[in-house]
Motif scaffolding. Structure first.
Motif, short mmCIF file in Angstrom:
data_model
loop_
_atom_site.label_atom_id
_atom_site.label_comp_id
_atom_site.label_asym_id
_atom_site.label_seq_id
_atom_site.Cartn_x
_atom_site.Cartn_y
_atom_site.Cartn_z
N LYS A 2 34.70 1.49 19.95
CA LYS A 2 35.15 1.99 18.64
C LYS A 2 36.68 1.98 18.56
O LYS A 2 37.35 2.52 19.45
N ASP A 25 33.42 -1.74 16.44
CA ASP A 25 33.13 -0.71 15.44
C ASP A 25 34.48 -0.16 15.01
O ASP A 25 35.29 0.24 15.87
N ASN A 215 29.79 -2.35 10.39
CA ASN A 215 30.55 -1.81 11.53
C ASN A 215 31.89 -1.20 11.11
O ASN A 215 32.78 -1.04 11.93
#
Ligand SMILES: Cc1cc2nc3c(=O)[nH]c(=O)nc-3n(C[C@H](O)[C@H](O)[C@H](O)COP(=O)(O)OP(=O)(O)OC[C@H]3O[C@@H](n4cnc5c(N)ncnc54)[C@H](O)[C@@H]3O)c2cc1C
Length: 420
Positions: A2, A25, A215
Motif C-alpha cells: 500500500k 494499492d 486499487n
C-alpha cells in the motif's frame, strides 16, 4: 503493497496513476474536498518542454535589485526575516552560477521530454480531454541586449529544439492578436512544438479515471497533521480523521511539502513562490490568440484556452516570496489586467476569474524526486514554475524508482542531496 500519496494536485494525481497502473494499492489524501484546488487550479497552462530556463541565473542576479525595488515588479519579497526563506535564498544565490544553470537546463530538458511522451500516452490511453493543443510558443523580448543573449543560446542549442529566431515584424505577422508596434519589440523566439492545456481540466479527467480503479482509495477533506514514526521509519500519517498507515508514502504536498519534511526531521528546500492568473473571454471583435506567448520583460505568460466551447485567454505570472500568504492582492491582479490591455487590446472588466497560487519552488528550479532521509517516505515535489509541464515525467520516475526499475532518465539531478 500500500502506497499513500500525500496531496492531490497534478503531481499527486499523476503519481497515483502511475503507481496504481503498476499494481500497487494506492490511497490519496488531501485536505480539500476535491482535487487540484491549490497551485494546479488555474496556472499558466503552458506545457513548456523546450523552454525550461531556471529562475536562478546570472541574468536574474544582475536584475535582482531593480526587480525587488520597483513597485510594479513581477517579483517581490514580503516575508520578513523568515529563517526558511534565508536558507532558501542562500541556495538560490549559489544556483545562479552559470555551471549550475547549465546542469539544470540539461536535466529539465530530459525530464520535459519524458513528460511529453508520458502525457501523450496517458491522454491517448485514458481518452482525457483538457484542451491539449500544439499551439506553439512565442517568447517576445523588448530589450535588444536580452534578445541578443537569447538568440545566442538558440544558436548554441542548434536545431534540436526547433526554435526559430524572429524579427519584431515577423512576431507580429505570426501572432496577429498582438497589439504591439514593431518598435516596442526587439524580436522573439518561436517554438512550434510547444503545447497548451488546461491543468485543472486534466486533473479532473484523471480523477475520474482514478475513481474507476479498484486499487485506489480516496481520503479527501482530510488535513494531514504530521508524521507517525516507528523504528526510524514513517509508518503512518496523523490526519484530522485519524491515522493512515501504509508501506510507503509519497510527499506531493506542493508548497506545504517543506513544513511536512521539517516535522519528519529533515530540511527540504521548497519555498512558496506566489503567482497570479486571470482568465478572460475575449470580446467577439478581438482577434483570437493562436499561440502561447511569454513576455520576457513583464515575466508574464498568455495562453489560449477553450472554456465551455468558447475561446478564452489565461494570463499568468508574478513571483512573490511572501511565505504562505494567500491574499488575492488587487494591485497584482491589475498588473495582469493592464497586460491584457497592452498586449492583446482586451480591456479586462467583469468576470476575469482572478486567482493566486503558491508554486512549490526549489532554489535551482529542479524538482526533488527520490527517497527522503526518513525511511518509507519518497519525495516528488518542488516543481516550481513548471509543475504542469513536468508532472507526468516526474510521476513516471517516481513509479520506476519505487518499483526499482531502471528509470527512463537520469535521476541524480533531482536527488535531495544534489549540489544546490
Ligand atoms: C501563477 C502560476 C502560473 C503557473 N504556470 C505554469 C505553466 O504555465 N506551466 C507549468 O508547467 N507550470 C505552471 N505553474 C506551476 C504549476 O502550477 C505547479 O508547479 C504545480 O501545480 C504544482 O503541483 P503540486 O501538485 O506539486 O502542488 P499543488 O497543486 O499545490 O498540490 C498540493 C496538494 O497538497 C495538498 N496539501 C497540502 N498540505 C496539505 C495538508 N496539510 N493536508 C492535506 N493535503 C495537503 C493541497 O491541498 C494540494 O491539493 C504555475 C503556477 C502558478 C502559481
Amino acid at each position: 503493497m500500500k502506497i499513500c500519496i500525500l496531496g492531490a494536485g497534478v503531481i499527486g494525481l499523476t503519481t497515483a496513476w502511475c503507481l496504481a497502473e503498476a499494481g500497487y494499492d494506492v490511497v490519496i489524501v488531501d485536505r480539500h474536498a476535491s482535487t487540484a484546488k491549490d497551485a494546479s487550479a488555474a496556472n499558466g497552462a503552458q506545457l513548456s518542454y523546450a523552454f525550461v530556463a531556471p529562475l536562478a541565473s546570472p541574468a536574474t542576479l544582475k536584475k535582482l535589485p531593480s526587480l525587488l525595488l520597483s513597485r510594479n515588479s513581477p517579483m517581490r519579497i514580503r516575508a520578513g526575516l523568515d529563517p526558511a526563506l534565508i536558507s532558501w535564498a542562500a541556495r538560490f544565490l549559489l544556483a545562479c552560477r552559470p555551471g549550475a544553470v547549465r546542469e539544470t537546463v540539461a536535466a529539465q530538458l530530459a525530464l520535459a521530454a519524458l513528460s511529453r511522451s508520458e502525457l501523450t500516452r496517458l491522454t491517448q490511453n485514458l481518452r482525457l480531454s483538457f484542451g491539449l493543443r500544439t499551439a506553439g510558443k512565442l517568447v517576445i523580448h523588448r530589450s535588444a541586449r536580452e534578445f541578443k543573449t537569447a538568440c545566442r543560446s538558440v544558436v548554441a542549442a542548434g536545431e534540436e529544439h526547433g526554435q526559430q529566431i524572429l524579427s519584431a515584424a515577423e512576431c507580429l505577422a505570426l501572432e496577429p492578436a498582438l497589439q504591439l508596434d514593431a518598435d516596442q519589440l526587439a524580436g522573439g523566439i518561436f517554438t512550434a512544438s510547444e503545447q497548451v492545456g488546461d491543468c485543472a481540466a486534466f486533473c479532473a479527467a484523471l480523477t475520474v479515471r482514478l475513481r474507476q480503479r479498484r486499487n485506489v482509495e480516496w481520503l479527501l477533506d482530510t488535513p494531514i497533521i504530521g508524521p507517525v514514526r516507528a523504528g526510524g521509519r514513517l509508518v503512518a500519517v496523523d490526519t484530522g480523521k485519524g491515522q493512515i498507515a501504509a508501506d510507503h508514502f509519497v510527499l506531493c504536498m506542493g508548497a506545504a511539502s517543506g513544513a511536512f519534511a521539517r516535522a519528519c526531521g529533515f530540511y527540504l528546500p521548497i519555498y512558496p513562490l506566489k503567482g497570479y492568473s486571470i482568465t478572460l473571454a475575449p470580446p467577439p471583435q478581438a482577434r483570437v490568440l493562436r499561440h502561447s506567448i511569454t513576455d520576457m520583460a513583464r515575466k508574464l505568460v498568455f495562453a489560449p484556452l477553450a472554456r465551455d466551447g468558447r475561446s478564452a485567454v489565461r494570463i499568468a505570472g508574478i513571483a512573490d516570496l511572501e511565505s504562505n500568504d494567500m491574499t488575492l492582492d488587487g494591485g497584482r491582479i491589475d498588473i495582469l489586467r493592464r497586460a491584457a490591455a497592452e498586449l492583446l487590446g482586451i480591456e479586462a472588466a467583469g468576470d476575469i476569474a482572478p486567482w493566486c497560487g503558491l508554486r512549490p519552488a526549489t532554489p535551482d528550479s529542479r524538482p526533488i524526486i527520490g527517497w527522503s532521509p526518513l525511511e518509507g517516505l519518497f519525495i516528488n515535489s518542488g516543481h516550481g514554475m513548471l509543475g504542469w509541464t513536468l508532472a507526468c515525467g516526474s510521476a513516471r520516475l517516481t513509479a520506476d524508482m519505487i518499483e526499482r526499475k531502471r528509470p527512463a532518465t537520469e535521476t541524480s539531478p533531482f536527488a535531495l542531496r544534489r549540489a544546490a
